[in-house]
Design a protein around this motif. Structure first.
Motif, PDB file in Angstrom:
ATOM      1  N   PRO A  52       1.257   9.339  -1.923  1.00 12.98           N
ATOM      2  CA  PRO A  52      -0.062   8.264  -1.275  1.00 12.98           C
ATOM      3  C   PRO A  52       0.935   7.401  -1.701  1.00 12.98           C
ATOM      4  CG  PRO A  52      -1.559  10.170  -2.091  1.00 12.98           C
ATOM      5  CD  PRO A  52      -0.430  10.877  -2.853  1.00 12.98           C
ATOM      6  N   GLU A  53       0.762   6.389  -0.515  1.00 11.09           N
ATOM      7  CA  GLU A  53       1.061   4.616  -0.847  1.00 11.09           C
ATOM      8  C   GLU A  53       0.137   4.339  -1.258  1.00 11.09           C
ATOM      9  OE1 GLU A  53       4.625   5.191  -0.172  1.00 11.09           O
ATOM     10  OE2 GLU A  53       3.798   2.775   0.125  1.00 11.09           O
ATOM     11  N   GLU A  54      -1.079   4.319  -1.300  1.00 11.39           N
ATOM     12  CA  GLU A  54      -2.218   3.936  -1.863  1.00 11.39           C
ATOM     13  C   GLU A  54      -2.294   3.916  -3.743  1.00 11.39           C
ATOM     14  OE1 GLU A  54      -3.142   6.051   0.426  1.00 11.39           O
ATOM     15  OE2 GLU A  54      -4.750   7.352   0.359  1.00 11.39           O
ATOM     16  N   PHE A  55      -1.721   5.050  -3.891  1.00 12.29           N
ATOM     17  CA  PHE A  55      -1.758   5.230  -5.488  1.00 12.29           C
ATOM     18  C   PHE A  55      -0.064   4.859  -5.817  1.00 12.29           C
ATOM     19  CE2 PHE A  55      -4.624   8.957  -4.059  1.00 12.29           C
ATOM     20  CZ  PHE A  55      -5.470   7.913  -4.305  1.00 12.29           C
ATOM     21  N   THR A  56       0.411   4.514  -4.773  1.00 14.36           N
ATOM     22  CA  THR A  56       2.252   4.211  -5.594  1.00 14.36           C
ATOM     23  C   THR A  56       2.789   2.890  -5.944  1.00 14.36           C
ATOM     24  OG1 THR A  56       2.302   6.358  -4.091  1.00 14.36           O
ATOM     25  CG2 THR A  56       4.492   5.127  -5.013  1.00 14.36           C
ATOM     26  N   MET A  57       3.142   2.410  -6.959  1.00 13.59           N
ATOM     27  CA  MET A  57       3.643   1.229  -7.341  1.00 13.59           C
ATOM     28  C   MET A  57       5.112   0.963  -5.898  1.00 13.59           C
ATOM     29  SD  MET A  57       4.990  -0.294 -10.728  1.00 13.59           S
ATOM     30  CE  MET A  57       6.434  -1.830 -10.870  1.00 13.59           C
ATOM     31  N   PRO A  58       4.315  -0.666  -5.877  1.00 19.20           N
ATOM     32  CA  PRO A  58       6.209  -0.638  -4.549  1.00 19.20           C
ATOM     33  C   PRO A  58       7.367  -1.090  -5.605  1.00 19.20           C
ATOM     34  CG  PRO A  58       3.777  -2.458  -4.564  1.00 19.20           C
ATOM     35  CD  PRO A  58       3.194  -1.512  -5.745  1.00 19.20           C
ATOM     36  N   THR A  59       8.511  -0.509  -4.343  1.00 15.87           N
ATOM     37  CA  THR A  59       9.584  -0.567  -5.093  1.00 15.87           C
ATOM     38  C   THR A  59       9.774  -0.986  -5.306  1.00 15.87           C
ATOM     39  OG1 THR A  59      10.042   1.516  -3.548  1.00 15.87           O
ATOM     40  CG2 THR A  59      11.533   0.490  -4.329  1.00 15.87           C
ATOM     41  N   VAL A  60      10.565  -1.535  -6.789  1.00  9.44           N
ATOM     42  CA  VAL A  60      11.122  -2.865  -7.109  1.00  9.44           C
ATOM     43  C   VAL A  60      12.724  -2.794  -7.207  1.00  9.44           C
ATOM     44  CG1 VAL A  60      11.819  -4.038  -9.525  1.00  9.44           C
ATOM     45  CG2 VAL A  60       9.550  -2.126  -9.081  1.00  9.44           C
ATOM     46  N   PRO A  61      12.769  -3.971  -6.794  1.00 11.25           N
ATOM     47  CA  PRO A  61      14.509  -4.042  -5.960  1.00 11.25           C
ATOM     48  C   PRO A  61      15.373  -3.903  -7.164  1.00 11.25           C
ATOM     49  CG  PRO A  61      13.310  -5.865  -5.567  1.00 11.25           C
ATOM     50  CD  PRO A  61      12.713  -5.124  -6.617  1.00 11.25           C
ATOM     51  N   GLN A  62      17.042  -4.131  -7.147  1.00 15.15           N
ATOM     52  CA  GLN A  62      17.433  -4.198  -8.156  1.00 15.15           C
ATOM     53  C   GLN A  62      17.728  -5.013  -8.749  1.00 15.15           C
ATOM     54  OE1 GLN A  62      20.885  -1.811  -6.523  1.00 15.15           O
ATOM     55  NE2 GLN A  62      20.108   0.523  -7.292  1.00 15.15           N
ATOM     56  N   ASP A  63      18.092  -5.860  -8.201  1.00 19.38           N
ATOM     57  CA  ASP A  63      18.602  -7.419  -8.703  1.00 19.38           C
ATOM     58  C   ASP A  63      17.414  -8.394  -9.052  1.00 19.38           C
ATOM     59  OD1 ASP A  63      16.818  -7.748  -6.556  1.00 19.38           O
ATOM     60  OD2 ASP A  63      18.047  -9.129  -5.589  1.00 19.38           O
ATOM     61  N   PHE A  64      17.128  -7.360 -10.284  1.00 17.74           N
ATOM     62  CA  PHE A  64      16.159  -7.967 -11.839  1.00 17.74           C
ATOM     63  C   PHE A  64      16.796  -9.605 -12.451  1.00 17.74           C
ATOM     64  CE2 PHE A  64      17.290  -4.113 -12.861  1.00 17.74           C
ATOM     65  CZ  PHE A  64      17.551  -4.074 -14.318  1.00 17.74           C
ATOM     66  N   PRO A  65      15.735  -9.975 -12.222  1.00 15.76           N
ATOM     67  CA  PRO A  65      16.257 -11.149 -13.049  1.00 15.76           C
ATOM     68  C   PRO A  65      16.191 -10.593 -15.183  1.00 15.76           C
ATOM     69  CG  PRO A  65      13.648 -12.327 -12.339  1.00 15.76           C
ATOM     70  CD  PRO A  65      14.491 -11.195 -11.723  1.00 15.76           C
ATOM     71  N   ASP A  66      16.635 -11.776 -15.561  1.00 13.39           N
ATOM     72  CA  ASP A  66      16.597 -11.156 -17.228  1.00 13.39           C
ATOM     73  C   ASP A  66      15.331 -12.049 -17.844  1.00 13.39           C
ATOM     74  OD1 ASP A  66      17.749  -8.285 -18.729  1.00 13.39           O
ATOM     75  OD2 ASP A  66      17.042 -10.154 -20.211  1.00 13.39           O
TER      76      ASP A  66
END
Ligand code: FRU
Length: 490
Positions: A52-66
Motif C-alpha cells: 500500500p502506498e500509504e505505508f511505502t517510502m516514496p521512490t528515491v531517484p538515482q542521481d543523489f548528491p553525496d
C-alpha cells in the motif's frame, strides 16, 4: 480483528503496560507478520510496488548528491539526543554521527571496517546546498581506543557499529555503541565467533564559529555482553545478533535510564523453540499453522528479539539486563537499531529489518517496523492492520529480493533504496542509500537518503506525502529541534 480473505486474523494484543522488570515479552507473531502478505497486491506487475502506498517510502531517484564529497562511505547515522530522544543543537550546530568506512573498500566490505565518524552544519539555515551542507569532521575515537576492550587481541578485524549519542550538562557526551572483534581465517571463515559488545565512551564536544570538534573517548567501558540467558550468545549461535544500544528515560519511572538494543532469543541454534504463542493464531483459524509445520520448514532459525537493560549508576557505565521487550520467534532474525518514541502518552518501539531475514513462510520488505503500547514493556500492538509494517521500501513481494549488489530484474528499483531508518521528533525519518535500481541499471549509495515524514496516530503510521516534494524531503536532513543550554562558564 477481521481477517483478509485467504489469510489468518492477526493476534489480539492489549497494549497493556507491565513493570519494566517484569518477565513479560510481547510477541510479534506469525499471524501478525502474515498481514504484510495480506496487504500485498498479488497482481502487481514486475517493477511495481505491491505494498500500500500509504505505508511505502516514496521512490528515491538515482542521481543523489553525496554528503561527504566521496570521502567516506556513510551508513547508519544519528544525532545528539537527550533523555527524551529530542535532538538538540550545540552552540548553533547540528551534529551527526555516522558509521563510516574508507572508499578504497568495496561498499559491501564496509561492515568489518566501520568507524564512528561525525559531520556538522549550522542549525536553522533556510537554503542549504542540495547535499545537506555537512562538513565531515573525521573519526570520533582516537586510533586503537575501541579495540582495547578485547582480551583476545588476535582479531583479524575490529570495528565500531551502531549506537546513539547522549548529551549531558555542559559539553559532556556519552557515546553508546557496539564494539566488535572478528576472528577470521584468510579464507573468510571464522576461527572463532565474532565478539560484539555494548560499550560506552565519554568525551567532550566543542564548537566555535568555524565548526565542531571533540576530545576524550579514550576510555571505553565494556558494559554488556550477551548472557546466553535472555540474549543469545556466540556459544549458542556463532551468527547471533547483539548490538545497537539506544538509551532514554521513561517518564513513568523518573530517575532511571533504560537501553533498548538488538538481540536474539537465547536458544541453541536449531533448537525447536517456537510455540503456539509465537505463531499467535486464534483458536480455529482456518489459516493457522502448527509449530511443527513451520519448524519443519526451518522457521526456528529466525529468532530476533529487542532487549532491555537498566542503568545501575549515574555515569551509565553499569547495566543490568532485563527480559526482552519483544520477540519475533519463527518470524524474523533481526530487529535492528531499536528505539523508543513516546507520543500522546503512547510508547512506540520502532526497529528496522530486512526482507532477507524473515523466517520461512513469512515475507515483508526492508524498512521500519512499529509496535505501540502503554509503557516500555507492553503487550505491544503491531502498527498498520496488525502487521508491524510502518514504512516499507517500495518492493514487489511477488518477485524474489535479489541482493543490493545484484538486484532482481523484476524488483521495484527502490527495494534496497534505503535502510537503517531512524525515526526523529515530529515523525521525520532518516536513512541511508544502499542500492537504487534493478539488475540492468543500478547505483550503490553510501550517503544519506532524503528525509521523509510519517504521521503517527494510535496504531497507524502513514507516509506524509505533503512533506517536501511528493513526500521526499531534503537529502541527508537530520535537523535539531531545540538548542542545548550551556552554562555561561562552559
Ligand atoms: C544496520 C546494521 C546495524 C549494525 C550496522 C553494521 O544497518 O546492521 O545493526 O550496527 O549495520 O554495519
Amino acid at each position: 480483528e477481521d481477517s483478509v480473505p485467504g489469510f489468518p486474523a492477526p493476534t489480539v494484543h492489549t497494549q497493556e503496560a507491565y513493570d519494566p522488570a517484569a518477565d513479560f515479552t510481547a510477541k510479534w507473531t506469525r499471524a501478525d507478520a502474515r498481514q504484510i502478505a495480506a496487504m500485498s497486491d498479488p497482481d502487481a506487475a514486475p517493477r511495481a510496488n505491491s505494498l500500500p502506498e500509504e505505508f511505502t517510502m516514496p521512490t528515491v531517484p538515482q542521481d543523489f548528491p553525496d554528503m561527504s564529497n566521496e570521502e567516506v562511505w556513510v551508513w547508519d547515522s544519528w544525532t545528539l539526543t537527550d533523555e527524551n530522544a529530542d535532538q538538540p543543537s550545540f552552540k548553533g550546530w547540528d551534529v551527526v554521527f555516522s558509521l563510516v568506512a574508507d572508499r578504497s573498500l568495496g561498499f559491501d566490505d564496509r561492515h568489518t571496517s566501520a568507524r564512528l565518524g561525525y559531520f556538522f552544519r549550522k542549525s536553522d539555515v533556510a537554503d542549504r546546498p542540495v547535499d545537506g551542507g555537512w562538513t565531515y569532521g573525521g573519526l570520533v575515537f582516537p586510533d586503537g581506543a575501541s579495540g582495547a576492550i578485547f582480551e583476545d587481541q588476535s582479531f583479524s578485524h575490529q570495528t565500531e557499529w551502531s549506537g546513539s549519542t547522549r548529551i549531558f550538562d555542559g559539553n559532556k557526551l556519552r557515546i553508546f555503541y557496539t564494539g566488535v572483534a572478528f576472528y577470521r581465517n584468510a579464507d573468510g571463515t571464522d576461527r572463532k565467533p565474532y565478539d560484539p559488545r555494548i560499550v560506552q565512551s565519554e568525551g567532550r564536544i566543542f564548537a566555535d564559529e568555524n565548526g565542531v570538534w571533540m576530545t576524550g573517548f579514550r576510555d571505553q567501558h565494556d558494559m554488556l555482553q550477551a548472557d546466553g540467558t535472555y540474549y543469545q550468545d556466540g556459544a549458542q549461535n556463532p551468527f547471533f545478533n547483539f548490538r545497537d544500544p539506544f538509551t532514554f528515560e521513561d517518564p513513568a519511572h523518573p530517575g532511571k535510564t533504560y537501553m533498548v538494543f538488538e538481540g536474539n532469543t537465547a536458544a541453541v541454534r536449531g533448537e525447536r523453540i517456537c510455540t503456539e504463542e509465537d505463531l499467535g493464531y486464534a483458536e480455529g483459524d482456518p489459516h493457522a499453522e502448527t509449530p511443527d509445520e513451520v519448524m519443519d520448514a526451518g522457521a526456528h532459525f529466525q529468532i530476533a528479539n529487542v532487549g532491555l537493560a537498566v542503568a545501575d549508576n549515574a555515569a551509565l557505565t553499569e547495566w543490568t539486563f532485563l527480559p526482552p521487550i519483544l520477540s519475533a520467534n519463527c518470524v524474523n532474525d533481526q530487529t535492528e537499531r531499536p528505539q523508543i518514541f513516546i507520543k500522546d502518552g503512547k510508547y512506540y518501539l520502532f526497529t528496522i529489518t530486512h526482507r532477507g531475514t524473515y523466517a520461512a513462510g513469512i515475507d515483508g520488505p526492508e524498512g521500519v517496523y512499529g509496535f505501540v503500547g502503554s509503557g516500555i514493556r507492553s503487550d505491544f500492538q503491531p502498527v498498520n492492520r496488525g502487521s508491524g509494517l510502518a514504512l516499507a521500501s517500495p518492493s514487489n513481494l511477488n518477485f524474489p529480493a535479489g541482493t543490493p549488489f545484484a538486484p532482481h530484474v523484476d524488483q521495484h528499483p527502490g527495494q534496497f533504496q534505503a535502510y537503517s531508518h531512524y525515526v526523529m521528533p515530529d515523525g521525520l525519518v532518516q536513512s541511508f542509500i544502499d542500492t537504487i535500481g534493478t539488475s540492468d541499471d543500478f547505483v550503490r549509495g553510501g550517503t544519506l537518503a532524503p528525509t521523509v515524514r510519517v504521521d503517527i496516530d494510535g496504531d497507524s503510521v502513514t507516509v506524509d506525502r505533503t512533506y517536501g516534494v511528493g513526500g521526499l524531503g531534503e537529502w541527508a536532513d537530520i535537523p535539531t529541534n531545540y538548542a542545548h543550554s550551556i552554562p555561561a562558564s562552559a
